[in-house]
Design an enzyme around this catalytic site. Structure first.
Site, PDB file in Angstrom:
ATOM      1  N   ASP A  99       0.773  -1.106  -0.407  1.00 60.08           N
ATOM      2  CA  ASP A  99       0.374  -0.226  -0.125  1.00 60.08           C
ATOM      3  C   ASP A  99       0.710   1.494   0.183  1.00 60.08           C
ATOM      4  OD1 ASP A  99      -2.721  -0.636  -0.053  1.00 60.08           O
ATOM      5  OD2 ASP A  99      -3.645   0.296   1.741  1.00 60.08           O
ATOM      6  N   ASP A 106       0.771 -10.657   8.570  1.00 58.81           N
ATOM      7  CA  ASP A 106       1.888  -8.427   8.929  1.00 58.81           C
ATOM      8  C   ASP A 106       3.209  -9.029   8.439  1.00 58.81           C
ATOM      9  OD1 ASP A 106      -0.426  -7.956   9.379  1.00 58.81           O
ATOM     10  OD2 ASP A 106       0.194  -7.381  11.682  1.00 58.81           O
ATOM     11  N   ASP A 110       5.350  -8.562   9.156  1.00 56.03           N
ATOM     12  CA  ASP A 110       6.416  -8.458   9.935  1.00 56.03           C
ATOM     13  C   ASP A 110       6.219  -9.407  11.355  1.00 56.03           C
ATOM     14  OD1 ASP A 110       4.584  -7.548  11.787  1.00 56.03           O
ATOM     15  OD2 ASP A 110       5.167  -6.452  13.741  1.00 56.03           O
ATOM     16  N   ASP A 147     -10.244  -7.771  11.237  1.00 52.19           N
ATOM     17  CA  ASP A 147      -9.804  -9.085  11.540  1.00 52.19           C
ATOM     18  C   ASP A 147     -11.429  -9.715  12.861  1.00 52.19           C
ATOM     19  OD1 ASP A 147      -9.300  -7.181  14.099  1.00 52.19           O
ATOM     20  OD2 ASP A 147      -7.410  -8.136  14.191  1.00 52.19           O
TER      21      ASP A 147
END
Lengths: 870, 773
Positions: A322, A369, A371, A466
């Site tokens: 993004d 994600d 990370d 979520d």
């Protein structure tokens, strides 16, 4: 007189006294005077006989018989008293004691025997002791008995079951509502407490359930008592305060009850094997959304994703950028994954994922994600259930963090005390799974495409997309599952402000869902799912109640409002059981994943900050924006976050004023209010320490390393420049380097080039490295990686290992509620010291004095002697 | 010296006179046995019985009455400040005439007073009739002064006022100076020569002369019956007696019974066509219920109220007409044409009891708002009586809420001015008065019960309530005198304080529940009979052949109930021991001496105690088996067969009040009033009249013996009323936490098993079953 003295003195005491040089055959005053003279004026007399000295030293551990100090005048008699009153450990098992100390032991026994009837006259204690012994003797048998009764076919008859429920309900109401006078209540709660303490020792889920029901009884009894007897309807001010506090307590009670229902029975779902024929395995898209994180954070994740054990043709990895960064596009091309970017940033992460859904075709979508580094076994662990259960739409695995969150870092708790999230992933999600109410946590999860498309993709109405997505899926009757095996790991937020920011987002999001799509209302959920979802959302409304608890005693101390309109002793007798049982039970349920009283600290820190967003979201759910949790940054110097802790400072100030006023009330106020005042001051003190702990968190500790060092013990070989091989194992590693531990480290110069072998399964990989430093048994090296392949291989050998995170919580101390309390209280004190250090550096001297003074006073207290009785 | 001698002499005289006065000196009357020749009962119509005007006033017995101040309610009159004031009130019956009145004052005054300037004025009904001069010589001595009072100034209600004008200095006088005092002794007395006045026979004067509100002494009315009055006649008498009890209020009432002979003094007679006293035999048969007033043949000048009818039912109609007083009455005879219609009373609606259905205003609880007002810096304590049913179940209640509003003149110094609220002389709350507080208010709660560790042991013998059946709320205002220094402090007694009649007290919402027997409930308020103010649920059981003392006891007890409720017992029934079917669903008041009343022997096993001959026997509860047994709360049943027996020494005179559950209907009470002989039963009435003895009658048995009361709680207990069912559940568990803990553990185990199965089942459906596929 002399005659009696001499007969009485025919003991080793007499010998001891004689050895010192005092005539035994004299009257008591003379004897005492002589002893005093000896001890004070000729202290070295005691040193003459080393045997005596050793014995004395064991009874008086805090006294140095070589060098007497002034304080010993207090220490000695206190310790004597202590020895007389308390049975030293260990006690001789044989019961027959030989030698010169037999008489002393007997004397001491006599003393304690004289005291024992006093103590044992309390029937509850007597009972407790007896049951304790029985329980110790055959714990296993008791458990078997319990289960035997439970399996009895007696329960199979429906009429029996419903009848029992009705009986239990009626009797339960009786237990909850029967009012008692003070004495009866003492007996009652002592008994229940004793039972809880006994039950606590029996392992198994049954006793846990028992504790839960017991805790529910005492808490409900407390609430009943609060509502029925402690509101002062005569005084409107008191009533107002009282109702506010009551509301907070009712909230706490609801959360407690819902929590118990939710967490009583963890499902502990095991992974299920995939079919042997790989052709039956479905296609999976791995989505790695990123927005503003640096590439260095994303690369390990991508490498790890590439290493996931899954047929290559059925695994498609997508980097969803993004941030629209060319650097990322280039990287994706290099490593051979798909790169997607979209024209706008609408709906943030949810929008990003939804956009990707339109360009991909995989039957399943694994979301990480950027990370969160998955292990190679991620899909093999998780996908089995999807093939097994067609209605399964979502499978979540825990979020594991290998870096400390601000609490852990700033309080120095990393890996000693479970972190904040661990309760959720260790217990709550696992228990939710029992009720088919596991929800999606944004990452480390697999979602089935078809159902996801059916609910319109990832939810975009709220900032916690979520949980909301999971809720939508479950409303359509799809099930969700949870496997409590860490199959991915990531970085925790670094700073407290970032952490708070993240929690604010969650709180806001949950409040939004509560308003827009309330789980208690609407179609499609069963009652248990409603409770699980509802409780998750209710949990984030805790800010207000927490603030009320932090300030409630001030209503009395400052405004003289009787918030709880009853004598202080009744309050203690009702509140204490409520809290004690809740703590015992929660410690039992959550002990491995949340230590007692830490929840209070976490809630205290967040309370102020989540009140406005949740309130706003409840009033107008469409206000508010999505804020990305910043990760991978640095706290480059230690500092104190005054900004964050300001509200707490204000509350601390108020509490301090309240405390001072309380002291005044005790000194000059009416006598019949002293107990109430003390109670409120005690409460204030507790609050102050809690706030201290919260403030302590705001003192940010420096975080130096760019890459997080992770403790991991795997075998390795160190290749020395001369071609020599040294077998060793890793101590900790990071993307930047590794520490190797071995029996004897070879002599290595700094910056010498070496290489290190690591294994990925049976495959050996050799990585070039440069020595950073070495010690006797330890060598630190820095990686000198040249290619992307090497980078990927390193990731595969370390982060990606299937067992990388499984043994993470080993070696952690068991939770003990009182220890937890002590630790939290200590942290509280530490918080104030930190504040003092920050705001008043010159005051350190003063604080040092205070601390050493306190230590001195503590040194006067008696200590438990460690006597070895022969 | 001379004056001291005089004082001593007067004192001696007053002592002698007082003693005579105490004995209510009654002049030798005409003998009892004399038939009624002087009463020419007109043969044709009773109504035409008119005044016997031929009675010569001089032949009537005159009487000298000695009334000490103490007897009139003033133990000592303390005259304080420069204008102190003290007063004594007395009344004169309408049928009496005072021919001579003398006031003898015994007093002493401060030596600091300045003669001439200082003096004491003596006033009767605002007319001054004497002055006590202050002299230097007499200061500090006990003095006596005698005043002749002109009997013409004496009216129905009289007030003697002593007005103290005191000065101790001529300059800068502090009107509140402590040296300004004069005390008038309670032995000071009023000597009245009284002779009866023969009045016209007129029903319009009722209840006079039988009850005269001006008379501050106990009401004493003899009731006259035939030789063997039937129970229905006694019922009419009971109704009448309760009405007099109601009228007498605090004076108390005592009724005696005369069977078939006319007593002296004003009396009430009952006659039907079949049973009538012999001296009324000459009267025509009665044609219906009627009331007439005649001259009492017993002494020839007193009045006799004749309640007549064809039968007992007529008597009831007549008596009801009399006590409800709805009919206009005049003349000497009144025929009651039809039965009085009265609305049936509901439970606990006695007019003098506090209302239980809504908060009550203080104004409803006092006769006039003036009673809620106080004057001067330390006003008299404002008192308000509260009569409350003793079975109010107030357990765990926080108290009776009182919304107190009060007004007072603004205080100058607020620090020490306050309003102290007490209940039965126990402090409830003290409220500081504010300087500007014209209208102030406070919420207080009357404490009910000490809910603490102690207080359970003797709860049945000594009621744990601070609030009892008869209560008095006391409001004491006190204002601080403002002293600004000498010569500057003209104190003006213009301070007023008032409890607002709109203040409320709320007794509503308490359930009725009491563990019986409770003789003290009976002695205090006639409970449980008075639950229905008209005693519609009460049956009085008389002996087969009631004697005069039996009837006297019955009438006096009914009078007490009338006083308790302020409503006549219009629906009471009087039965004999054989009417057992009628005992059902009624509370029974059993009257009769041990030998006389068959039921006492018949119900022997139910009684907590027995009097037989010279023995008394008490059932003692047997000690329980073990401490644990007791602690767990398994009550041990009293064993009535094991009894202690005591033989009475002395002359064996013994009376007893027993309370026990009705053997006929459960949850109905019996109060038995009995004695070794009928004459001994009167001891009970004496004990009831004595405040101290009355209070010590409690439990289930009270023995009255030679002016002493022994109370016991023995025998079976039972409960009245209903408490909310949850309280019923809680109550037995209250003192047994161990038991509840056991129940709790049992419940938890049960739940544990149930929940475990539930959880296991759910876990299975989620995981295991699918594994098996």
């Amino acid at each position: 007189m002399t005659a009696t003295t001499s007969t009485r003195m025919r003991t080793p005491w007499a010998d001891l006294i004689a050895a010192i040089g005092v005539d035994v055959h004299q009257s008591w005053p003379g004897l005492l005077l002589g002893l005093l003279r000896c001890l004070l004026l000729q202290p070295d007399v005691a040193t003459l006989n080393p045997a005596w000295r050793a014995e004395l030293a064991s009874y008086f551990p805090q006294i140095d018989f070589h060098h007497f100090r002034v304080g010993d005048v207090i220490r000695m008699p206190l310790q004597c008293l202590w020895i007389c009153l308390i049975r030293p450990t260990p006690v001789s098992s044989s019961g027959v004691i030989e030698g010169p100390w037999a008489d002393i032991t007997r004397l001491r026994r006599k003393c304690s025997n004289a005291l024992t009837p006093l103590l044992t006259s309390i029937p509850a204690l007597l009972l407790a002791r007896r049951v304790h012994r029985t329980v110790d003797r055959d714990l296993g048998r008791m458990q078997a008995t319990v289960e035997q009764y439970e399996e009895s076919s007696f329960w199979d008859r429906q009429s029996v079951r419903y009848g029992s429920f009705i009986i239990a309900g009626v009797l339960g109401v009786m237990c909850i509502t029967t009012p008692f006078n003070t004495l009866a209540q003492i007996v009652f709660v002592t008994l229940l407490w004793t039972i809880a303490m006994l039950i606590r020792r029996i392992p198994g889920p049954g006793p846990t359930l028992f504790l839960i029901v017991l805790s529910l009884t005492t808490s409900t009894r407390y609430l009943w008592w609060r509502i029925a007897y402690t509101l002062n309807w005569d005084e409107s001010l008191d009533l107002m305060w009282g109702l506010v506090l009551l509301a907070a307590e009712i909230y706490t009670w609801i959360v407690l009850v819902l929590g118990y229902v939710q967490t009583a029975w963890p499902l502990k779902r095991e992974p299920i094997a995939l079919p042997t024929d790989q052709r039956e395995w479905p296609t999976v898209d791995v989505f790695i959304p990123t927005y503003n994180e640096p590439l260095k954070v994303v690369t390990p994740t991508v490498y790890a994703a590439l290493s996931i054990d899954w047929p290559r043709d059925k695994l498609n990895i997508y980097l969803l950028d993004d941030g629209r960064r060319d650097e990322f596009r280039q990287f994706a091309e290099e490593v051979g994954i798909n790169y997607l970017r979209r024209p706008d940033n609408k709906h943030a992460k949810a929008g990003n994922l939804n956009h990707a859904l339109g360009y991909t075709q995989g039957e399943f979508i694994a979301i990480f994600d950027c990370d969160h580094i998955p292990t190679r076994s991620f899909l093999q662990t998780t996908m089995g259930w999807f093939l097994h259960e067609p209605k399964l739409a979502l499978l979540q695995t825990p979020h594991h963090f290998f870096s400390p969150d601000p609490f852990e870092r700033n309080l120095g708790l990393f890996r000693h005390v479970p972190n904040e999230g661990e309760l959720f992933y260790g217990v709550i999600q696992d228990c939710n799974d029992l009720w088919n109410a596991t929800f999606f946590c944004g990452s480390c999860a697999v979602i089935k495409r078809a159902p996801l498309l059916q609910v319109g993709g990832i939810a975009v109405e709220t900032v916690t997309e979520d949980a909301h997505t999971a809720l939508k899926l479950q409303r359509l009757g799809y099930s969700s599952a949870y496997i409590n095996l860490p199959q991915a790991a990531g970085l925790a937020t670094e700073s407290l402000s970032a952490h708070i920011g993240q929690r604010i987002r969650w709180a806001r999001g949950m409040a939004q869902i509560f308003r827009l799509d309330n789980p208690f209302l609407g179609k499609g959920l069963n009652w248990a799912q409603r409770i699980c979802y509802g409780n998750a959302m209710m949990h984030f409304l805790n800010g207000g109640p927490r603030l009320i608890f932090l300030t409630a005693p001030l209503a009395f101390l400052l405004f003289h409002a009787y918030v709880i309109y009853t004598p202080a002793v009744s309050v203690v007798l009702y509140v204490l059981p409520h809290m004690v049982h809740a703590n015992i039970t929660n410690s039992r349920i959550q002990g491995g994943h949340r230590h007692s009283f830490w929840a209070e600290v976490y809630e205290t820190v967040l309370a102020w900050y989540i009140v406005p967003p949740t309130t706003v979201a409840l009033l107008n759910p469409h206000m508010g924006k999505f804020n990305v949790t910043a990760k991978g940054g640095l706290v480059d110097k230690s500092y104190f976050d005054w900004h964050i802790s300001l509200p707490y400072m204000v509350i601390v100030g108020l509490n301090l004023i309240g405390f001072t006023v309380g002291v005044g009330r005790i000194l000059w106020g009416p006598g019949d209010e002293i107990a109430t005042t003390l109670l409120n001051m005690f409460w204030t003190t507790y609050n102050l320490l809690l706030l201290g702990a919260a403030i302590s968190v705001a003192s940010e500790t420096k975080q130096i390393r760019h890459t997080q060092r992770v403790a991991l013990k795997i075998p390795a070989i160190l290749h020395l420049p001369g071609g020599e091989l040294v077998h060793c194992h890793t101590d900790d590693f990071s993307e930047g380097g590794v520490a190797l531990a071995m029996d004897a480290a070879p002599t290595l110069k700094t910056d010498e080039t070496v290489s290190v072998s690591l294994w990925r399964g049976a495959e050996e990989y050799v990585f070039p490295a440069r020595v950073v430093g070495s010690a006797a048994t330890r060598v630190r090296v820095r990686w000198e990686l040249t290619s992307a392949e090497q980078n990927q291989a390193l990731v595969q050998c370390t982060f990606v290992r299937a067992d990388a995170w499984v043994s993470w919580s080993e070696g952690r101390l068991r939770d003990r509620p009182l220890n937890g309390l002590r630790k939290v209280m200590e942290t509280g004190v530490q918080g104030y010291r930190r504040v003092a250090r920050q705001s008043w550096p010159t005051g350190q001297l003063f604080f040092g004095k205070v601390v050493s003074g306190a230590r001195y006073v503590a040194s006067l207290l008696p200590r438990q002697p460690s006597i070895e009785v022969r | 010296m001379k004056s001291i001698g005089l004082i001593f002499f007067l004192f001696l005289i007053s002592l002698l006179a007082g003693a005579e006065g105490m004995s209510e000196s009654v002049p030798a009357p005409t003998p009892d046995s004399v038939p009624a020749p002087a009463t020419p009962s007109p043969p044709t119509d009773v109504a035409q019985a008119t005044v016997d005007a031929t009675v010569n006033p001089d032949t009537l017995p005159a009487e000298i009455r000695y009334l000490t101040f103490a007897k009139l309610g003033q133990p000592v009159l303390r005259l304080r400040s420069s204008s102190g004031r003290g007063s004594v009130s007395f009344g004169i019956r309408a049928d009496e005439l005072v021919t001579k009145a003398t006031l003898t004052l015994h007093f002493m005054y401060s030596p600091a007073l300045i003669p001439v300037q200082s003096h004491i004025k003596v006033l009767l009904n605002d007319e001054i009739f004497g002055v006590i001069p202050i002299t230097k010589e007499d200061a500090g001595h006990t003095l006596t002064q005698v005043f002749e009072i002109d009997p013409r100034f004496i009216s129905d209600f009289n007030k003697i006022v002593l007005d103290f004008v005191g000065h101790y200095t001529n300059e800068c006088e502090d009107s509140l100076h402590s040296s300004l005092w004069a005390d008038v002794s309670g032995t000071s007395e009023l000597q009245l020569s009284v002779r009866p006045v023969v009045q016209k026979n007129d029903l319009a004067k009722l209840p006079e002369p039988f009850f005269d509100a001006r008379d501050f002494t106990r009401v004493n009315v003899p009731f006259v019956f035939s030789a063997a009055p039937s129970n229905s006649t006694l019922r009419a008498a009971a109704i009448t007696a309760s009405w007099f009890g109601k009228l007498a209020t605090w004076r108390g009432a005592r009724f005696s019974a005369s069977l078939n002979h006319a007593p002296t003094g004003h009396a009430i007679a009952f006659a039907t066509n079949t049973e009538r006293p012999d001296f009324l035999n000459k009267m025509e048969p009665f044609s219906g219920p009627g009331l007439s007033i005649l001259t009492n043949p017993g002494d020839g000048y007193s009045k006799l109220l004749l309640i007549s009818g064809r039968n007992g039912d007529d008597l009831k109609i007549a008596a009801t007409a009399l006590v409800l007083g709805n009919t206009a009455m005049s003349g000497t005879h009144l025929s009651v044409t039809k039965a009085q219609q009265e609305t049936p009373r509901r439970a606990y609606d006695a007019p003098s009891w506090v209302r239980l259905d809504r908060p009550m205003k203080f104004g409803e609880l006092v006769e006039s708002p003036q009673q809620l007002q106080g004057y001067s810096h330390v006003p008299d304590v404002i008192r308000m009586n509260l009569r409350m049913p003793p079975d109010l179940f107030t357990w765990r209640s926080r108290g009776v809420p009182v919304d107190l509003r009060f007004r007072y003149t603004p205080t100058i110094r607020t620090s020490e001015s306050r309003l102290v609220t007490s209940l039965n002389d126990e402090l409830v709350q003290a409220i500081n008065l504010r300087s500007a507080g014209q209208g102030d208010n406070a919420h207080i709660r009357l404490p009910l019960q000490d809910d603490d560790l102690q207080g359970d042991e003797q709860s049945l013998l000594i009621p744990p309530f601070k609030l009892t059946a008869r209560n008095q709320m006391q409001f004491a205002f006190s204002f601080v005198y403002q002293k600004e220094g000498s010569c500057r402090d003209a104190q003006v007694e213009n301070v007023r304080a008032m409890i607002d009649p709109d203040s409320t007290i709320d007794f509503s919402g308490f359930p009725h529940y009491a563990e019986m027997p409770h003789i003290d409930f009976f002695t205090a308020l006639g409970f449980p009979f008075t639950i229905y103010a008209d005693l519609s649920q009460t049956a009085v059981i008389m002996p087969e052949r009631p004697t005069e003392p039996d009837i006297a006891v019955m009438l006096t007890l009914l009078g007490r109930m009338g006083e308790s409720t302020s409503y006549p017992a219009t629906q009471v029934s009087v039965l004999g021991p054989r009417d057992i079917t009628a005992f059902q669903n009624r509370d029974l008041l059993l009257i009769g001496s041990a030998a006389n009343q068959n039921l006492l022997t018949q119900w022997g096993e139910h009684l907590p105690a027995m009097i037989s001959g010279e023995n008394r026997r008490i059932s003692q509860p047997v000690r329980s088996v073990s401490f644990l047994y007791d602690w767990l709360g398994f009550d041990t049943e009293p064993d009535t067969t094991v009894a202690t027996q005591e033989t009475l020494r002395d002359n064996g005179q013994l009376a007893a009040v027993l309370g026990f559950e009705s053997p006929v209907t459960p949850q109905r009470s019996v109060v038995a009033v009995t004695a070794t002989t009928p004459g001994d039963m009167l001891q009970i009435l004496d004990a009831l009249d004595d405040a101290g003895l009355n209070k010590s009658m409690r439990g289930s048995v009270a023995f009255i013996h030679a002016g002493k009361v022994d109370s016991f709680l023995t025998g079976n207990t039972y409960t009245l009323g209903a408490i909310p069912f949850w309280t019923n559940v809680w109550f037995p568990l209250l003192h047994h936490p161990l038991l509840l803990a056991l129940i709790c553990v049992f419940t938890l185990l049960l739940l544990l098993y149930l929940l475990r199965r539930v959880y296991k089942a759910i876990a299975k459906t989620n995981v295991s079953d699918e594994d098996d596929e």
